[in-house]
Write a protein that holds these residues in place. Structure first.
Motif, PDB file in Angstrom:
ATOM      1  N   ARG A 151      68.136  59.871  -1.674  1.00  0.00           N
ATOM      2  CA  ARG A 151      69.166  58.814  -1.697  1.00  0.00           C
ATOM      3  C   ARG A 151      70.548  59.411  -1.935  1.00  0.00           C
ATOM      4  O   ARG A 151      71.527  58.999  -1.304  1.00  0.00           O
ATOM      5  CB  ARG A 151      68.816  57.766  -2.754  1.00  0.00           C
ATOM      6  N   VAL A 156      67.916  56.698   3.358  1.00  0.00           N
ATOM      7  CA  VAL A 156      67.194  55.558   2.796  1.00  0.00           C
ATOM      8  C   VAL A 156      65.716  55.722   3.127  1.00  0.00           C
ATOM      9  O   VAL A 156      65.352  56.412   4.076  1.00  0.00           O
ATOM     10  CB  VAL A 156      67.720  54.200   3.323  1.00  0.00           C
ATOM     11  N   ASP A 158      62.433  54.350   4.568  1.00  0.00           N
ATOM     12  CA  ASP A 158      61.815  53.373   5.447  1.00  0.00           C
ATOM     13  C   ASP A 158      60.519  52.892   4.817  1.00  0.00           C
ATOM     14  O   ASP A 158      60.177  51.728   4.896  1.00  0.00           O
ATOM     15  CB  ASP A 158      61.489  54.049   6.789  1.00  0.00           C
ATOM     16  N   ALA A 195      61.853  58.779   5.649  1.00  0.00           N
ATOM     17  CA  ALA A 195      63.271  58.612   5.360  1.00  0.00           C
ATOM     18  C   ALA A 195      64.066  58.543   6.664  1.00  0.00           C
ATOM     19  O   ALA A 195      63.636  59.095   7.693  1.00  0.00           O
ATOM     20  CB  ALA A 195      63.773  59.756   4.493  1.00  0.00           C
ATOM     21  N   TRP A 197      68.366  57.456   8.330  1.00  0.00           N
ATOM     22  CA  TRP A 197      69.768  57.137   8.042  1.00  0.00           C
ATOM     23  C   TRP A 197      69.905  55.625   7.852  1.00  0.00           C
ATOM     24  O   TRP A 197      69.179  54.866   8.477  1.00  0.00           O
ATOM     25  CB  TRP A 197      70.680  57.596   9.185  1.00  0.00           C
ATOM     26  N   PRO A 198      70.827  55.180   6.974  1.00  0.00           N
ATOM     27  CA  PRO A 198      71.013  53.732   6.783  1.00  0.00           C
ATOM     28  C   PRO A 198      71.516  53.073   8.053  1.00  0.00           C
ATOM     29  O   PRO A 198      72.121  53.697   8.880  1.00  0.00           O
ATOM     30  CB  PRO A 198      72.045  53.630   5.677  1.00  0.00           C
TER      31      PRO A 198
END
Length: 198
Positions: A151, A156, A158, A195, A197-198
């Motif tokens: 983080r 982020v 998933d 994980a 990307w936002p």
């Protein structure tokens, strides 16, 4: 590595078109996931990497050749946290579509470097994913610390799921299970982190 190999179909490589996909395996060891991906997916280019130790890299290169995939699976020595130019130079200049890592979370001192490496090499696209699978042998708090590092690196989650090593059981990740959990119970599960990307 064995768990990933047994569940390879769950790594979405987004192979709907003829476009070549780029996969990076970090902390490869013997290179099982990366080599298996290269063998089973002809339109995927794999870069498999581990710490720049001559003997380790020589063994990894021999495994790639022994399995007949040197044309689609290249070995690059790489120390997490350093300049990733060498691993990105495989045609994945914009980053990798998929990153895979097995049992790489045991050393908390390397968490920030590993998370930083993932953030510097994961392609900045909505489809790009990093898949990390780890056993609970170092405990839940070690894994929880790594999730914080991801983080902090701007990624982020998933999905973070606990999965039975032998069986089909799945449950949502919960660090509080550490209370009262014995070694035998910990060995029944692996954690699969996805994980993005936002």
């Amino acid at each position: 590595s064995l768990y990933i190999a047994d569940h390879l179909e769950e790594i979405e490589l987004n192979l709907q078109d003829d476009c070549t996909r780029h996969v990076l395996e970090l902390g490869a060891g013997a290179g099982l996931p990366g080599i298996l991906i290269a063998k089973t997916h002809p339109n995927v280019c794999v870069t498999t990497s581990d710490y720049p130790d001559e003997e380790l890299i020589r063994a990894l290169e021999a495994n790639v050749v022994r399995n007949g995939v040197p044309d689609r699976c290249r070995v690059v020595p790489y120390d997490w946290g350093t300049d990733p130019a060498a691993i990105l130079s495989s045609g994945a200049d914009e980053g990798f579509d998929t990153i895979v890592a097995a049992d790489t979370l045991w050393n908390p001192d390397l968490h920030a470097k590993l998370a930083g490496t993932i953030s510097r090499t994961l392609k900045r696209s909505p489809e790009a994913r990093a898949h990390l699978v780890a056993g609970l042998h170092t405990g839940r708090y070690t894994i929880d610390a790594f999730l914080r590092s991801l983080r902090e690196a701007g990624l982020v989650m998933d999905e973070v799921v606990e999965r039975e090593v032998k069986g089909e059981g799945k449950r949502v990740w919960d660090v509080t299970r550490a209370e009262g959990e014995d070694e035998q119970e910990r060995r029944r599960w692996v954690i699969w982190i996805i994980a993005r990307w936002p």
